[in-house]
Motif scaffolding. Structure first.
Motif, PDB file in Angstrom:
ATOM      1  N   ASN A 378       0.868  -1.179   0.000  1.00 32.40           N
ATOM      2  CA  ASN A 378       0.000   0.000   0.000  1.00 32.40           C
ATOM      3  C   ASN A 378       0.899   1.222   0.000  1.00 32.40           C
ATOM      4  O   ASN A 378       2.045   1.161   0.461  1.00 32.40           O
ATOM      5  CB  ASN A 378      -0.921  -0.006   1.224  1.00 32.40           C
ATOM      6  CG  ASN A 378      -2.102   0.940   1.054  1.00 32.40           C
ATOM      7  OD1 ASN A 378      -2.197   1.679   0.062  1.00 32.40           O
ATOM      8  ND2 ASN A 378      -3.015   0.932   2.017  1.00 32.40           N
ATOM      9  N   TRP A 379       0.405   2.338  -0.512  1.00 26.76           N
ATOM     10  CA  TRP A 379       1.235   3.529  -0.609  1.00 26.76           C
ATOM     11  C   TRP A 379       0.397   4.784  -0.470  1.00 26.76           C
ATOM     12  O   TRP A 379      -0.814   4.787  -0.690  1.00 26.76           O
ATOM     13  CB  TRP A 379       2.029   3.541  -1.922  1.00 26.76           C
ATOM     14  CG  TRP A 379       1.207   3.433  -3.181  1.00 26.76           C
ATOM     15  CD1 TRP A 379       0.814   4.432  -4.014  1.00 26.76           C
ATOM     16  CD2 TRP A 379       0.709   2.224  -3.767  1.00 26.76           C
ATOM     17  NE1 TRP A 379       0.092   3.940  -5.068  1.00 26.76           N
ATOM     18  CE2 TRP A 379       0.012   2.592  -4.945  1.00 26.76           C
ATOM     19  CE3 TRP A 379       0.780   0.878  -3.412  1.00 26.76           C
ATOM     20  CZ2 TRP A 379      -0.602   1.650  -5.769  1.00 26.76           C
ATOM     21  CZ3 TRP A 379       0.158  -0.055  -4.229  1.00 26.76           C
ATOM     22  CH2 TRP A 379      -0.515   0.341  -5.391  1.00 26.76           C
ATOM     23  N   TYR A 380       1.048   5.895  -0.047  1.00 23.19           N
ATOM     24  CA  TYR A 380       0.376   7.160   0.205  1.00 23.19           C
ATOM     25  C   TYR A 380       1.163   8.285  -0.461  1.00 23.19           C
ATOM     26  O   TYR A 380       2.354   8.475  -0.203  1.00 23.19           O
ATOM     27  CB  TYR A 380       0.277   7.420   1.711  1.00 23.19           C
ATOM     28  CG  TYR A 380      -0.264   8.784   2.059  1.00 23.19           C
ATOM     29  CD1 TYR A 380      -1.641   9.017   2.077  1.00 23.19           C
ATOM     30  CD2 TYR A 380       0.586   9.839   2.367  1.00 23.19           C
ATOM     31  CE1 TYR A 380      -2.152  10.265   2.392  1.00 23.19           C
ATOM     32  CE2 TYR A 380       0.089  11.097   2.686  1.00 23.19           C
ATOM     33  CZ  TYR A 380      -1.282  11.310   2.699  1.00 23.19           C
ATOM     34  OH  TYR A 380      -1.782  12.551   2.996  1.00 23.19           O
ATOM     35  N   ASP A 496      -4.579   6.858   9.836  1.00 23.10           N
ATOM     36  CA  ASP A 496      -5.716   6.044   9.386  1.00 23.10           C
ATOM     37  C   ASP A 496      -6.818   6.917   8.788  1.00 23.10           C
ATOM     38  O   ASP A 496      -7.882   7.119   9.386  1.00 23.10           O
ATOM     39  CB  ASP A 496      -6.268   5.218  10.544  1.00 23.10           C
ATOM     40  CG  ASP A 496      -7.303   4.202  10.089  1.00 23.10           C
ATOM     41  OD1 ASP A 496      -7.328   3.902   8.884  1.00 23.10           O
ATOM     42  OD2 ASP A 496      -8.073   3.716  10.932  1.00 23.10           O
ATOM     43  N   VAL A 497      -6.540   7.439   7.613  1.00 21.48           N
ATOM     44  CA  VAL A 497      -7.541   8.163   6.828  1.00 21.48           C
ATOM     45  C   VAL A 497      -7.526   7.592   5.412  1.00 21.48           C
ATOM     46  O   VAL A 497      -6.559   6.950   4.993  1.00 21.48           O
ATOM     47  CB  VAL A 497      -7.267   9.684   6.780  1.00 21.48           C
ATOM     48  CG1 VAL A 497      -7.321  10.284   8.171  1.00 21.48           C
ATOM     49  CG2 VAL A 497      -5.930   9.975   6.108  1.00 21.48           C
ATOM     50  N   ASP A 498      -8.631   7.794   4.689  1.00 21.68           N
ATOM     51  CA  ASP A 498      -8.695   7.381   3.295  1.00 21.68           C
ATOM     52  C   ASP A 498      -8.053   8.480   2.459  1.00 21.68           C
ATOM     53  O   ASP A 498      -8.627   9.564   2.288  1.00 21.68           O
ATOM     54  CB  ASP A 498     -10.139   7.158   2.866  1.00 21.68           C
ATOM     55  CG  ASP A 498     -10.243   6.529   1.487  1.00 21.68           C
ATOM     56  OD1 ASP A 498      -9.610   7.061   0.551  1.00 21.68           O
ATOM     57  OD2 ASP A 498     -10.958   5.524   1.342  1.00 21.68           O
ATOM     58  N   LEU A 683      -9.405   6.727 -10.148  1.00 22.71           N
ATOM     59  CA  LEU A 683     -10.141   7.121  -8.948  1.00 22.71           C
ATOM     60  C   LEU A 683      -9.311   6.899  -7.697  1.00 22.71           C
ATOM     61  O   LEU A 683      -9.593   7.466  -6.643  1.00 22.71           O
ATOM     62  CB  LEU A 683     -11.436   6.323  -8.851  1.00 22.71           C
ATOM     63  CG  LEU A 683     -12.438   6.516  -9.993  1.00 22.71           C
ATOM     64  CD1 LEU A 683     -13.621   5.585  -9.823  1.00 22.71           C
ATOM     65  CD2 LEU A 683     -12.911   7.964 -10.045  1.00 22.71           C
ATOM     66  N   ARG A 684      -8.305   6.041  -7.809  1.00 22.18           N
ATOM     67  CA  ARG A 684      -7.391   5.730  -6.725  1.00 22.18           C
ATOM     68  C   ARG A 684      -8.146   5.274  -5.486  1.00 22.18           C
ATOM     69  O   ARG A 684      -7.967   5.778  -4.381  1.00 22.18           O
ATOM     70  CB  ARG A 684      -6.488   6.913  -6.417  1.00 22.18           C
ATOM     71  CG  ARG A 684      -5.575   7.314  -7.562  1.00 22.18           C
ATOM     72  CD  ARG A 684      -4.681   8.467  -7.214  1.00 22.18           C
ATOM     73  NE  ARG A 684      -3.723   8.095  -6.172  1.00 22.18           N
ATOM     74  CZ  ARG A 684      -2.922   8.976  -5.564  1.00 22.18           C
ATOM     75  NH1 ARG A 684      -2.975  10.256  -5.881  1.00 22.18           N
ATOM     76  NH2 ARG A 684      -2.084   8.566  -4.640  1.00 22.18           N
ATOM     77  N   THR A 685      -8.992   4.279  -5.696  1.00 24.98           N
ATOM     78  CA  THR A 685      -9.742   3.691  -4.604  1.00 24.98           C
ATOM     79  C   THR A 685     -10.254   2.337  -5.048  1.00 24.98           C
ATOM     80  O   THR A 685     -10.140   1.977  -6.224  1.00 24.98           O
ATOM     81  CB  THR A 685     -10.919   4.591  -4.199  1.00 24.98           C
ATOM     82  OG1 THR A 685     -11.521   4.065  -3.018  1.00 24.98           O
ATOM     83  CG2 THR A 685     -11.960   4.669  -5.304  1.00 24.98           C
ATOM     84  N   VAL A 736     -18.166   3.143  -5.276  1.00 25.98           N
ATOM     85  CA  VAL A 736     -16.787   3.591  -5.094  1.00 25.98           C
ATOM     86  C   VAL A 736     -16.544   3.808  -3.612  1.00 25.98           C
ATOM     87  O   VAL A 736     -17.265   4.585  -2.967  1.00 25.98           O
ATOM     88  CB  VAL A 736     -16.530   4.884  -5.889  1.00 25.98           C
ATOM     89  CG1 VAL A 736     -15.109   5.380  -5.663  1.00 25.98           C
ATOM     90  CG2 VAL A 736     -16.773   4.643  -7.374  1.00 25.98           C
ATOM     91  N   GLU A 737     -15.543   3.141  -3.042  1.00 27.05           N
ATOM     92  CA  GLU A 737     -15.377   3.148  -1.595  1.00 27.05           C
ATOM     93  C   GLU A 737     -14.994   4.507  -1.030  1.00 27.05           C
ATOM     94  O   GLU A 737     -15.307   4.806   0.122  1.00 27.05           O
ATOM     95  CB  GLU A 737     -14.349   2.090  -1.177  1.00 27.05           C
ATOM     96  CG  GLU A 737     -14.895   0.671  -1.241  1.00 27.05           C
ATOM     97  CD  GLU A 737     -14.031  -0.330  -0.510  1.00 27.05           C
ATOM     98  OE1 GLU A 737     -12.983   0.080   0.055  1.00 27.05           O
ATOM     99  OE2 GLU A 737     -14.396  -1.521  -0.486  1.00 27.05           O
ATOM    100  N   ASN A 738     -14.325   5.358  -1.806  1.00 31.78           N
ATOM    101  CA  ASN A 738     -13.973   6.664  -1.254  1.00 31.78           C
ATOM    102  C   ASN A 738     -15.115   7.676  -1.367  1.00 31.78           C
ATOM    103  O   ASN A 738     -14.984   8.822  -0.945  1.00 31.78           O
ATOM    104  CB  ASN A 738     -12.700   7.220  -1.900  1.00 31.78           C
ATOM    105  CG  ASN A 738     -12.899   7.606  -3.360  1.00 31.78           C
ATOM    106  OD1 ASN A 738     -13.977   7.443  -3.930  1.00 31.78           O
ATOM    107  ND2 ASN A 738     -11.837   8.121  -3.973  1.00 31.78           N
TER     108      ASN A 738
END
Length: 896
Positions: A378-380, A496-498, A683-685, A736-738
């Motif tokens: 995972n990456w941010y 811990d944020v989207d 969408l990056r989600t 879409v989850e975000n």
């Protein structure tokens, strides 16, 4: 509908009780050369099968008067045909001794090495390992065809039921049996009773594919000590197994212990590894002639490095169809980013009550608990670390100079073609210096589960013509689905944020929170983050079966009723779904039923016609009921019970020189639900697409023939031709989850598309030689075709071809379903046993895919993204998995 089925059932029972026929019971005792009993031997009479008990005794009831033949087969022994002429109600054939042989399933052993821990997901191919029987087609499909991930009749894995001591081992959350839970316990899972397809079983209502009940009681295990070692170049390279069984002792006790270890630093595919153990303990006490009580416990902890599918461009760049993008070098050592771990121990308490000579009650209570998990990168706010991300491929570059440069890098720099772990650490070290959160981490997606079950079934011989079976099955399941940080990769912390909601809803500090109950929580290795919810599922099942035997016809009717309740409990209050993510959701309750009927017409004692028909409904699975189960408890709006109508008709021959089966079948499935989840780069989600109103048809032909050319040479021919298609235009709901895009629904134009995941044409021609002094040789030539790629729903919408009505060629390119080329493989095995005093030495070796065909696609799927702006199909091409090339498996064991 249910009332009509019950009325029909009652009428059939009433009419048939008035009929009469001359039948009797046939008994005998199967022994080895030293007069020791052989438990679990398979006794085949016509279309019926029986198994021997711990004392090697079989009791075949309701056998028609007259002459006939029984076929006796057992693991490690040569098969034998015995003739009989039954003229009285009970006839005893006495002791029947089988000659020892090598393990004549040497190809099977090699296949098990490959399939022991394959992904359970939708695959059903591994269920073939449990259907070892006298059926030629089933044996070949389960073992030889498994290399191509063949699924019998094209069915999903949930339609194959596996039971241990009469208790179903299906996972309540997805309906599939987790074969890996007893992986490596080959020695103690050989005693089983199996039925194929819709045929009736005495321990369960059954499934579409078939039903297998494995008897793990200590008294059913063969009295022996067995030690074996195997070497292979498949998923693991080494295997050691040790088993000791006391058999039923004079004091009424029986004990079995078994353990194994399978390992390999690298499997056939570069970057994969395998580390697994297994353990088994069973203790049983025969209290008296009516009661026995057994306790069984087993488990199989596994840790393995996984393989990733990739686009053909990557395979071609490296001239390697086994390129694996999941690994890279860290400090000069191979490290895999996708590691799967699993350990779900099971305990069983079984009581067998022989009420009288005609009635037997078997009851099992069981408990399974444990965990499974899979890691991933995972990456941010950083570049995608996956080496085969489409931006990094030569085909994405816009000019020849850059294309050539990227091609050169891919072919000469493993830090480009594989994960550059050292670079990820360096980037995180810089983030630490800047006081920022880590850019890259390894997360583990966990499921911690516990399932308790209770099952009881009774068998009763009502008369010489009527046999009754029935039972109940009650299960309660709870699972916790969540993510934890497995490795910070040198970083200091993670928030811990989207991040995608944080980007799309700039300035909105509420929406981006994964848990409003603990906002902006700083997490580190070992902490839960992202999502956390529980699934709770309760099922209650009751079934009944009536079988009737007459001189020319056997007949059965069966009924089944099931209630299901499930609900979701959210442990996080998601910022995008604050009103329906936290706490206990509404309960979903379903009542379902099934009925089946079938019979056998006995043309002669060697030729039979059988037919089966079934109608059933089933509840949608928990996984397919929630639009975005990780972050919300929103239920799919137009969800309905699945309806299944299925039938088959077979011609069966049982002759000393030829045996086999030819079957025609058809199944229609309506109102099914399918869910696809994927990561959307733009969408990056994560995006969830759920299709409802999915209808399918599964129809085809199965042929399996074994013919003896001489006393030592047999030829085997197996052919399967299927037509598995979608027959509706389902509705797809995309979430879409975000939360950046509202949920949408649209029609998917996939009618007449083919079901993926299995060859719809498969054939095998085999030679089996049983030589002198226990030598065995098997050779099989195989062909697989009509393998279709799983399609992306997005490309089968009006929006995908909007504005292209004057370009029919592009419309066809976008909407057509891809088919991969058919392939040929060749397998062979050899086995041998030596008897030295009380010791038996067992040797077998097999080579699969002798010609090293590396072009067999075992599964493939279109990427679920589509470029709506450019209408460019090649931008996100299909991804493929290829079957192994030439592999081998060598095993040496000793039994005493």
């Amino acid at each position: 509908m249910m009332k009509k089925v019950l009325m029909l059932f009652a009428l059939i029972l009433g009419g048939l009780y008035s009929l009469n026929a001359q039948t009797g019971n046939l008994t005998g005792k199967v022994m080895d050369g030293s007069s020791k009993p052989i438990p679990g031997a398979i006794i085949t009479i016509g279309t019926s099968q029986f198994t021997t008990d711990a004392a090697g005794v079989f009791n075949a009831n309701r056998v028609s008067f007259g002459k006939g033949e029984i076929n006796i087969s057992a693991e490690g022994f040569e098969s034998q045909v015995v003739t009989f002429d039954i003229t009285k109600s009970l006839q005893d054939l006495g002791e029947i001794k089988l000659a020892p042989s090598a393990n004549n399933s040497s190809i099977n052993e090699g296949t098990i090495a490959t399939l022991d821990m394959e992904e359970d997901s939708k695959q059903q191919s591994t269920s073939g390992l449990l259907h070892s029987s006298s059926d030629v087609f089933v044996n070949t499909a389960g073992f030889i065809f498994s290399a191509a991930y063949f699924r019998m009749r094209g069915y999903d894995g949930e339609f194959s039921e596996v039971m241990l001591n009469g208790l179903s081992m299906s996972n309540s959350e997805n309906g599939r049996s987790m074969y890996s839970n007893w992986g490596g316990l080959n020695d103690v899972t050989r005693v089983k009773e199996s039925v194929t397809g819709l045929s009736p079983a005495h321990f369960s209502f059954g499934g579409l594919v078939g039903t297998t009940n494995i008897d793990m009681r200590a008294s059913s295990q063969r009295k022996q000590t067995k030690i074996s070692y195997a070497y292979s170049n498949k998923t693991y390279t080494n295997r050691v197994m040790v088993t000791h069984s006391t058999g039923l002792m004079a004091n009424g006790w029986a004990f079995t212990v078994s353990a194994s270890r399978r390992w390999g630093d690298e499997g056939y595919v570069k970057g994969t590894f395998y580390d697994a153990s297994s353990y088994f303990l069973s203790a049983e006490k025969k209290i008296n002639n009516k009661h026995s009580l057994s306790f069984t416990a087993f488990g199989a902890p596994v840790k393995k490095g996984m393989q990733s599918a990739s686009v053909q461009e990557c395979y071609d760049l490296l001239d390697d169809n086994y390129y694996n993008s999941s690994w890279g070098y860290q400090d000069g050592k191979v490290r895999n980013s996708k590691v799967k771990t699993s350990h779900e121990p099971t305990m069983l308490l079984t009581h067998v009550f022989d009420i009288n000579s005609k009635t037997k009650l078997t009851t099992t209570a069981g408990y399974t608990f444990g965990r499974t998990g899979s890691t991933a990168l995972n990456w941010y706010n950083a570049s995608d670390p996956r080496p085969d991300y489409y931006h990094y491929l030569p085909s994405y570059q816009t000019d020849a100079v850059m294309t050539n440069a990227y091609t050169n890098l891919w072919q000469n720099d493993e830090n480009i073609s594989h994960i550059n772990w050292d670079k990820l650490y360096q980037i995180n070290y810089l983030a630490n210096y800047m006081g920022e959160q880590a850019k890259y981490i390894i997360e583990e997606r966990r499921v911690d589960m516990k399932q308790g079950g209770f099952a009881s079934y009774i068998n009763h011989e009502l008369s010489k013509t009527t046999f009754l079976s029935g039972g109940i099955d009650i299960r309660s399941y709870s699972g916790r689905n969540y993510k934890v940080i497995s490795d910070m990769l040198g970083g200091n912390f993670w928030t811990d944020v989207d991040q995608f909601a944080e980007r799309d809803f700039s300035g909105d500090t509420v929406t981006s929170q994964n848990d409003l109950n603990d906002p902006n929580r700083v997490v580190k290795a070992g902490d839960t983050y992202g999502y956390d919810y529980e699934s709770h599922i309760n099922t209650q099942n009751i079934w009944g079966l009536s079988e009737f035997t007459f001189s020319k016809v056997d007949f059965y009717v069966a009924l089944n009723a099931t209630t299901t309740q499930y609900w979701r409990v959210g442990n996080m209050k998601n910022g995008r779904y604050p009103d329906n993510s936290y706490g206990t959701s509404d309960k979903q309750t379903f009542f379902n039923y099934a009925a089946k009927i079938g019979g056998t017409y006995k043309i002669t004692g060697r030729h039979f016609i059988t037919g089966n028909a079934m109608y059933m409904t089933s509840a949608p699975s928990f996984k397919n009921s929630y639009i975005s189960p990780r972050v919300s408890d929103k239920i799919i709006s137009n969800m309905d019970d699945r309806k299944i109508l299925s039938g088959d008709i077979s011609y069966i021959i049982r002759h000393p020189r030829i045996k086999g089966r030819v079957t025609l079948y058809q199944t229609t499935i309506t109102d099914d639900v399918e869910m696809n989840s994927y990561y959307h780069d733009v969408l990056r989600t994560y995006v969830n697409t759920t299709m409802t109103g999915v209808n399918k048809i599964h129809q085809g032909l199965e042929v399996g023939i074994e013919a003896k050319a001489t006393s030592s040479i047999s030829f085997i021919g197996v052919f399967s031709k299927g037509n598995f298609r979608y027959t509706s235009r389902p509705t797809a709901t995309t979430s879409v989850e975000n939360g950046s895009i509202a949920d949408t629904s649209q029609t998917i134009y996939c009618k007449n598309f083919y079901v993926n995941g299995t060859p719809q044409t498969a054939a095998s021609l085999g030679l089996k030689w049983q030589g002198p002094k226990s030598w065995y040789l098997n050779v099989n030539a195989n062909y697989f075709d009509d393998i279709w790629v799983d399609f992306s729903p997005e490309r089968r919408t009006i929006g995908a071809i909007e504005g292209l009505y004057n370009d029919p060629e592009l419309v066809t390119l976008i909407t057509q379903q891809e088919k991969v080329p058919g392939q040929f493989t060749l397998d062979a095995s050899i086995s041998k046993s030596w008897k030295i005093k009380k010791y038996t030495i067992l040797f077998n070796a097999s080579v699969s895919n002798i010609l090293d065909n590396q072009k067999l696609v075992t599964s493939a799927y279109e990427q679920l993204r589509f470029d709506f702006a450019e209408k460019n199909v090649s931008k996100f091409p299909s991804k493929y998995y290829y079957g192994f090339g030439r592999t081998y498996f060598i095993s040496l064991g000793i039994r005493f």
